[in-house]
Design an enzyme around this catalytic site. Structure first.
Site, PDB file in Angstrom:
ATOM      1  N   GLY A  90       0.821  -1.217   0.000  1.00 22.87           N
ATOM      2  CA  GLY A  90       0.000   0.000   0.000  1.00 22.87           C
ATOM      3  C   GLY A  90       0.846   1.254   0.000  1.00 22.87           C
ATOM      4  N   GLY A  92       2.639   3.777   1.384  1.00 25.83           N
ATOM      5  CA  GLY A  92       3.221   4.048   2.699  1.00 25.83           C
ATOM      6  C   GLY A  92       3.716   5.476   2.853  1.00 25.83           C
ATOM      7  N   ARG A  93       3.840   6.157   1.737  1.00 31.18           N
ATOM      8  CA  ARG A  93       4.276   7.555   1.816  1.00 31.18           C
ATOM      9  C   ARG A  93       3.690   8.352   0.659  1.00 31.18           C
ATOM     10  NH1 ARG A  93      10.390   7.849  -0.533  1.00 31.18           N
ATOM     11  NH2 ARG A  93      10.277   6.084  -1.946  1.00 31.18           N
ATOM     12  N   ARG A 177       2.862  13.158  -8.771  1.00 32.35           N
ATOM     13  CA  ARG A 177       2.954  12.204  -9.880  1.00 32.35           C
ATOM     14  C   ARG A 177       1.637  12.159 -10.642  1.00 32.35           C
ATOM     15  NH1 ARG A 177       5.491   6.490  -8.602  1.00 32.35           N
ATOM     16  NH2 ARG A 177       3.601   5.995  -7.465  1.00 32.35           N
ATOM     17  N   ASP A 253       4.071  -5.077  -7.443  1.00 32.21           N
ATOM     18  CA  ASP A 253       3.415  -3.834  -7.026  1.00 32.21           C
ATOM     19  C   ASP A 253       3.941  -2.635  -7.816  1.00 32.21           C
ATOM     20  OD1 ASP A 253       5.691  -4.683  -5.353  1.00 32.21           O
ATOM     21  OD2 ASP A 253       5.532  -2.686  -4.487  1.00 32.21           O
ATOM     22  N   ASP A 263       7.072   3.975 -10.760  1.00 32.78           N
ATOM     23  CA  ASP A 263       7.939   3.810  -9.590  1.00 32.78           C
ATOM     24  C   ASP A 263       9.422   3.800  -9.946  1.00 32.78           C
ATOM     25  OD1 ASP A 263       6.501   4.107  -7.364  1.00 32.78           O
ATOM     26  OD2 ASP A 263       6.104   1.990  -7.016  1.00 32.78           O
TER      27      ASP A 263
HETATM   28  P1  AMP Z   1       8.806   0.958  -3.599  1.00 31.73           P
HETATM   29  O1  AMP Z   1      10.066   0.173  -3.446  1.00 31.73           O
HETATM   30  O2  AMP Z   1       9.037   2.446  -3.754  1.00 31.73           O
HETATM   31  O3  AMP Z   1       7.912   0.430  -4.653  1.00 31.73           O
HETATM   32  O4  AMP Z   1       8.037   0.844  -2.210  1.00 31.73           O
HETATM   33  C1  AMP Z   1       7.620  -0.371  -1.665  1.00 31.73           C
HETATM   34  C2  AMP Z   1       6.702  -0.113  -0.492  1.00 31.73           C
HETATM   35  O5  AMP Z   1       7.396   0.559   0.563  1.00 31.73           O
HETATM   36  C3  AMP Z   1       5.495   0.734  -0.805  1.00 31.73           C
HETATM   37  O6  AMP Z   1       4.416   0.202  -0.087  1.00 31.73           O
HETATM   38  C4  AMP Z   1       5.895   2.100  -0.319  1.00 31.73           C
HETATM   39  O7  AMP Z   1       4.784   2.905  -0.006  1.00 31.73           O
HETATM   40  C5  AMP Z   1       6.694   1.749   0.929  1.00 31.73           C
HETATM   41  N1  AMP Z   1       7.676   2.797   1.293  1.00 31.73           N
HETATM   42  C6  AMP Z   1       8.810   3.134   0.639  1.00 31.73           C
HETATM   43  N2  AMP Z   1       9.455   4.131   1.284  1.00 31.73           N
HETATM   44  C7  AMP Z   1       8.723   4.445   2.377  1.00 31.73           C
HETATM   45  C8  AMP Z   1       8.853   5.386   3.442  1.00 31.73           C
HETATM   46  N3  AMP Z   1       9.884   6.231   3.523  1.00 31.73           N
HETATM   47  N4  AMP Z   1       7.888   5.408   4.385  1.00 31.73           N
HETATM   48  C9  AMP Z   1       6.837   4.575   4.328  1.00 31.73           C
HETATM   49  N5  AMP Z   1       6.657   3.671   3.370  1.00 31.73           N
HETATM   50  C10 AMP Z   1       7.577   3.590   2.389  1.00 31.73           C
HETATM   51 MG    MG Z   2       6.276   0.848  -5.468  1.00 30.29          MG
END
Ligand code: AMP
Ligand code: MG
Length: 484
Positions: A90, A92-93, A177, A253, A263
């Site tokens: 989901g 997360g940020r 985005r 994802d 992403d």
């Molecule tokens: P990504 O590798 O960018 O596709 O992120 C994978 C997951 O980690 C996703 O659910 C993001 O929302 C979460 N995520 C990445 N960085 C952060 C952060 N600094 N704080 C909270 N969630 C994060």
């Molecule tokens: Mg992602």
């Protein structure tokens, strides 16, 4: 907080409305001192927005102002990360603020990334640092200019906050985005993993209506959706391969069903040709190496197919059989797409059954010889005549190249020189130039970033300056980081 400079944006919220059980209403965090550092006038106009007025909307772009009509939500999704399944990831940020209908009538998501913690943050701080957000901006613009489907950044704003990454204090930032949607393979996996077939069907109906309306009238809409998504992904990955793009985290994802690249984390462009090229510090096995991307395409589509089983046929065995037949078609479809892309890059005349071998043999001639991927193709026009032109100096040993060139010349289209220049970019986001621009931006100097963006916007222009040259020898091995 007021935002007197924000022009009216006509938001819709179809995702939050139709798929409420995939969203959590959630506000962005208020930034202490917002400031716009990059604004995409081009994209604002494409969206039919008042670019001039919007360019100063720091509060909005940093997350501190929710305009009328916007309805921020964090989106739930699941996903396979490096092969392991997480039933709940989901945003997360990040937050989906809503959708706008662009100047061409297309629905586009407006999404903030780096806007604070959400119920999906797990251990993360919900924040993003300026460098990685500008990196996403630059990569998206480069891909767009190269003609490759992609999400794009409308703006990057600093929040005035200092965030910590690897014990280092960095300026915090939010990226706005714009995406055709944020529906991922992982979004389907979210309901599939829970056995929630009715909700899965609603998600399928929404996805079809938004992206592939022709599938609604098909005999089997779930199979038609699979075919449309697979065709888009096959084309997309072939285009990535053609420009040497290494996504770096092809988790399920991070695969958008719209067919857009999404992403931009540890992604980078391959310079010296090597199929095993990996940049991400955490990809130790090379799962997402340049040359593995077509295999991961098939793997990810298999995960998507699994989610569709209950929607394809109530008889599970029949559903699996129909989907398996399709999965077996992915590798040949990819091969055909790759050969088509190489015909374009090599300016071949029409189609010949030997074209795939011709392309393979060029790659074999390049292997181990370290030629720059981009320049090898860009300099092909200099080898149309009798010698290897300016290509051979890119190779350690050009012996195999010299054997290959006459075969290529025999297949050339009459207008090859012009076609080659239009198909092969001079400018890609070279790693050393991206780093230089981000380092300068992090200490407040945006000039190198702006110059880089200007160069990336015209990748096919005639150019021989530093934007069109490989990294100097001293730059060394390039490593990128996730979770930035
Ligand atoms: P990504 O590798 O960018 O596709 O992120 C994978 C997951 O980690 C996703 O659910 C993001 O929302 C979460 N995520 C990445 N960085 C952060 C952060 N600094 N704080 C909270 N969630 C994060
Ligand atoms: Mg992602």
């Amino acid at each position: 907080m007021d935002s007197p400079v924000l022009p009216p944006i006509r938001f819709d919220n179809s995702y939050a409305r139709d798929l409420a059980d995939l969203t959590v209403a959630w506000p962005p965090e208020e930034p202490p001192a917002p400031g716009v550092v990059a604004f995409n006038r081009d994209l604002a106009e494409e969206l039919g927005l008042d670019a001039q007025a919007l360019s100063g909307a720091a509060e909005f772009f940093a997350g501190g102002y929710v305009p009328p009509g916007a309805k921020p939500v964090a989106q739930a999704y699941a996903g396979h990360q490096f092969g392991g399944f997480s039933p709940q990831l989901g945003d997360g940020r990040a937050l989906l603020m809503g959708e706008v209908i662009d100047a061409r009538g297309q629905r586009r998501d407006i999404h903030l990334k780096g806007s604070g913690r959400t119920p999906f943050s797990r251990g993360g701080d919900g924040k993003a640092a300026l460098g990685p957000m500008l990196r996403e901006y630059a990569m998206g613009e480069a891909m767009h200019a190269l003609g490759i489907p992609t999400t794009r950044a409308l703006a990057v704003a600093t929040t005035g906050e200092t965030i910590l990454r690897d014990m280092k204090p960095l300026p915090g930032a939010v990226l706005t985005r714009v995406a055709a949607s944020h529906i991922r393979v992982g979004t389907f996996q979210f309901f599939a993993a829970r056995g929630e077939t009715d909700r899965l069907r609603r998600l399928m109906d929404y996805t079809i209506a938004r992206h592939y309306p022709q599938a609604a009238g098909a005999e089997n809409p779930a199979l038609a959706l699979f075919d449309a998504v697979a065709a888009g992904q096959v084309r997309l990955i072939a285009e990535w391969m053609a420009v040497g793009f290494v996504h770096g985290v092809m988790n399920t994802d991070n695969m958008a069903l719209s067919g857009e690249t999404i992403d931009y984390g540890p992604c980078a462009f391959m310079e010296a040709y090597a199929p095993g090229t990996v940049f991400s510090s955490i990809d130790r096995q090379g799962r997402y190496a340049w040359g593995n991307q077509p295999l991961i395409l098939g793997w990810n589509l298999a995960r998507f197919a699994e989610t569709l089983v209950p929607l394809v046929d109530p008889d599970g065995e029949r559903a699996v059989e129909a989907l398996n037949t399709r999965l077996q078609g992915i590798a040949p479809a990819y091969r055909a797409a790759w050969v088509a892309v190489m015909r374009r890059k090599l300016a071949l005349d029409g189609e010949d059954p030997g074209d795939g071998d011709l392309a393979d043999d060029l790659l074999a001639a390049m292997e181990g010889q370290g030629p720059d991927w981009t320049l090898t193709f860009r300099r092909l026009p200099t080898a149309i005549g009798g010698d290897s032109g300016r290509i051979a100096p890119l190779f350690t040993d050009a012996g195999a190249l010299n054997d290959w060139l006459p075969r290529w010349r025999a297949r050339l289209a009459p207008d090859a020189a012009a076609r080659l220049a239009a198909a092969n970019p001079a400018v890609i986001p070279r790693n050393h130039l991206v780093e230089e621009a981000l380092d300068a931006a992090t200490v407040g100097d945006m000039a190198p970033f702006e110059a880089l963006i200007a160069a990336l916007r015209e990748p096919f222009a005639y150019r021989t300056d530093r934007y069109a040259l490989p990294a100097p020898r001293g730059f060394g091995n390039y490593v990128t980081y996730c979770g930035t």
